[in-house]
Design an enzyme around this catalytic site. Structure first.
Site, mmCIF file in Angstrom:
data_model
loop_
_atom_site.group_PDB
_atom_site.id
_atom_site.type_symbol
_atom_site.label_atom_id
_atom_site.label_comp_id
_atom_site.label_asym_id
_atom_site.label_seq_id
_atom_site.Cartn_x
_atom_site.Cartn_y
_atom_site.Cartn_z
ATOM 1 N N LYS A 172 0.823 -1.212 0.000
ATOM 2 C CA LYS A 172 0.000 0.000 0.000
ATOM 3 C C LYS A 172 0.849 1.250 0.000
ATOM 4 O O LYS A 172 0.467 2.260 -0.590
ATOM 5 C CB LYS A 172 -0.965 0.004 1.197
ATOM 6 N N LYS B 166 -13.320 -6.930 -6.183
ATOM 7 C CA LYS B 166 -14.066 -5.673 -6.203
ATOM 8 C C LYS B 166 -13.170 -4.494 -6.538
ATOM 9 O O LYS B 166 -13.658 -3.420 -6.841
ATOM 10 C CB LYS B 166 -14.836 -5.458 -4.894
ATOM 11 N N LYS C 93 -8.352 -13.768 -9.679
ATOM 12 C CA LYS C 93 -9.569 -13.794 -8.873
ATOM 13 C C LYS C 93 -10.519 -12.635 -9.239
ATOM 14 O O LYS C 93 -10.058 -11.526 -9.480
ATOM 15 C CB LYS C 93 -9.122 -13.682 -7.410
HETATM 16 P P1 AMP Z 1 -12.303 -9.120 -0.398
HETATM 17 O O1 AMP Z 1 -13.372 -8.695 -1.355
HETATM 18 O O2 AMP Z 1 -11.026 -9.471 -1.091
HETATM 19 O O3 AMP Z 1 -12.147 -8.200 0.787
HETATM 20 O O4 AMP Z 1 -12.799 -10.530 0.225
HETATM 21 C C1 AMP Z 1 -13.876 -10.674 1.120
HETATM 22 C C2 AMP Z 1 -14.233 -12.145 1.235
HETATM 23 O O5 AMP Z 1 -14.783 -12.645 -0.003
HETATM 24 C C3 AMP Z 1 -13.058 -13.065 1.554
HETATM 25 O O6 AMP Z 1 -13.474 -14.068 2.469
HETATM 26 C C4 AMP Z 1 -12.695 -13.696 0.231
HETATM 27 O O7 AMP Z 1 -12.118 -14.968 0.391
HETATM 28 C C5 AMP Z 1 -14.045 -13.752 -0.500
HETATM 29 N N1 AMP Z 1 -13.845 -13.585 -1.942
HETATM 30 C C6 AMP Z 1 -13.506 -12.414 -2.558
HETATM 31 N N2 AMP Z 1 -13.407 -12.590 -3.887
HETATM 32 C C7 AMP Z 1 -13.684 -13.900 -4.147
HETATM 33 C C8 AMP Z 1 -13.734 -14.696 -5.339
HETATM 34 N N3 AMP Z 1 -13.491 -14.176 -6.530
HETATM 35 N N4 AMP Z 1 -14.049 -16.017 -5.226
HETATM 36 C C9 AMP Z 1 -14.319 -16.540 -4.007
HETATM 37 N N5 AMP Z 1 -14.266 -15.850 -2.852
HETATM 38 C C10 AMP Z 1 -13.964 -14.537 -2.893
#
Ligand code: AMP
Ligand code: TRP
Length: 333
Positions: free
Chosen positions: A116, A201, A198
């Site tokens: 960051k 967001k 992956k």
């Molecule tokens: P984040 O959006 O990276 O803060 O992730 C929040 C939660 O959503 C975490 O538990 C991640 O493991 C899950 N997660 C985020 N993106 C994915 C994805 N593309 N596939 C599966 N799980 C996801």
């Protein structure tokens, strides 16, 4: 309030951007299963997001929208404690004390801080640096047993455990030392544009990500543009990562097996498959959208949810803080 036998789960999410289909399939669906057996606390960690400059008006809107999105996903605010981190002042109070039990050498090693500060060279603030101590406070305040977060948070969790053990050693048993739990995700959903990455967001290429808030038209468009290959056969294979990802999405959203999806589209081309997948997603998100709109029109109710959540959280947090203050030698109030 948790009964004595119930294990405690804590998870935090920063209110930035908007929830994705990946979040829903990979995390929120799991949370719903956990609420039966655990006392779960979900905090929207707004203070952590202040490590990056926010526009106050937009930030308030994003925070509210995040809460509503969780509720619209079906997280039950009676069974779970859902709250904004900033509404429970014990988080920052404990963070200070934990800062005094954390070494600069440890914070220097944090890869998220290094990344960051690379990305925001103009704003490498002290909050960004001590972010992991606030995260440790989030977790330790509630005597958390388990923290279900992705692989990327492993280092912060390890540090949290080290701080908890160090504090217990110095002052006597105070904190439960939490376990990291990498949730068994039903599926890892990949970007529609780069299927080796992956779905995220924070992806700059918006076409790669389906947001829960996307309109029907947008979902249809993103699906049509999803990267596939020239085989034009709906086959589940590592050689066809794009189509493989779409089959996985179909299977989890429609709740049918991979084999069933493949059999259903045997002999049909990608065009039909993508169009019908878009329809399946739109249909699956319909109840989410309806609930979202309902909550939006019922802000009084939403307010009672987060106020009540913070009240319940403060009650548990204050129990821990009383002990902590006394252990470090602060005079009773
Ligand atoms: P984040 O959006 O990276 O803060 O992730 C929040 C939660 O959503 C975490 O538990 C991640 O493991 C899950 N997660 C985020 N993106 C994915 C994805 N593309 N596939 C599966 N799980 C996801
Ligand atoms: N740092 C986490 C992230 O970026 C968010 C977070 C803050 C968190 N406090 C937490 C996650 C406590 C789990 C537990 O995703």
């Amino acid at each position: 309030m948790a009964n004595n036998h119930q294990k405690i789960i804590f998870s935090g999410a920063q209110p930035t951007g908007s929830l994705t289909l990946g979040n829903y399939i990979g995390a929120i669906q799991n949370w719903k299963a956990l609420e039966q057996d655990y006392q779960c606390l979900y905090s929207i960690v707004d203070l952590h997001s202040l490590t990056v400059r926010q526009n106050p008006k937009e930030f308030r809107e994003t925070c509210t929208s995040f809460l509503i999105q969780y509720l619209a996903c079906g997280l039950d605010p009676e069974k779970n404690i859902i709250f904004f981190q900033s509404h429970v002042p014990q988080h920052t109070e404990l963070a200070w004390i934990l800062n005094c039990h954390t070494y600069m050498g440890e914070l220097n090693r944090m890869t998220q801080f290094k990344e960051k500060s690379q990305r925001h060279k103009d704003n490498i603030n002290a909050g960004l640096y001590t972010y992991p101590a606030l995260q440790a406070a989030d977790i330790l305040l509630y005597q958390t047993n388990t923290v279900p977060v992705g692989e990327d948070q492993k280092q912060h969790l390890e540090l949290c455990r080290d701080i908890a053990m160090r504090f217990n050693q110095a002052h006597g048993e105070t904190f439960v030392v939490p376990e990291h739990h990498i949730p068994k995700v039903g599926a890892r959903i990949m970007s529609l544009q780069e299927p080796d990455k992956k779905m995220s967001k924070s992806d700059e290429n918006l076409n790669g990500t389906i947001f829960l808030m996307d309109s029907e038209d947008v979902i249809l468009k993103k699906m049509k543009r999803a990267v596939t290959d020239s085989e034009n056969r709906v086959v589940y294979s590592d050689e066809q990562p794009g189509i493989k990802n779409l089959i996985t999405i179909y299977s989890t959203v429609a709740n049918i097996s991979i084999d069933e999806v493949v059999a259903r589209y045997d002999g049909k081309g990608y065009g039909a498959f993508k169009k019908e997948l878009a329809e399946v997603i739109i249909e699956a998100l319909r109840p989410f959208k309806e609930k979202y709109d309902n909550y939006k029109n019922n802000m009084d109710y939403v307010e009672t949810v987060y106020k009540r959540g913070a009240e319940r959280a403060r009650e548990i947090a204050e129990g821990t803080m009383k002990d902590v203050r006394s252990k470090v030698g602060l005079l009773p109030r």
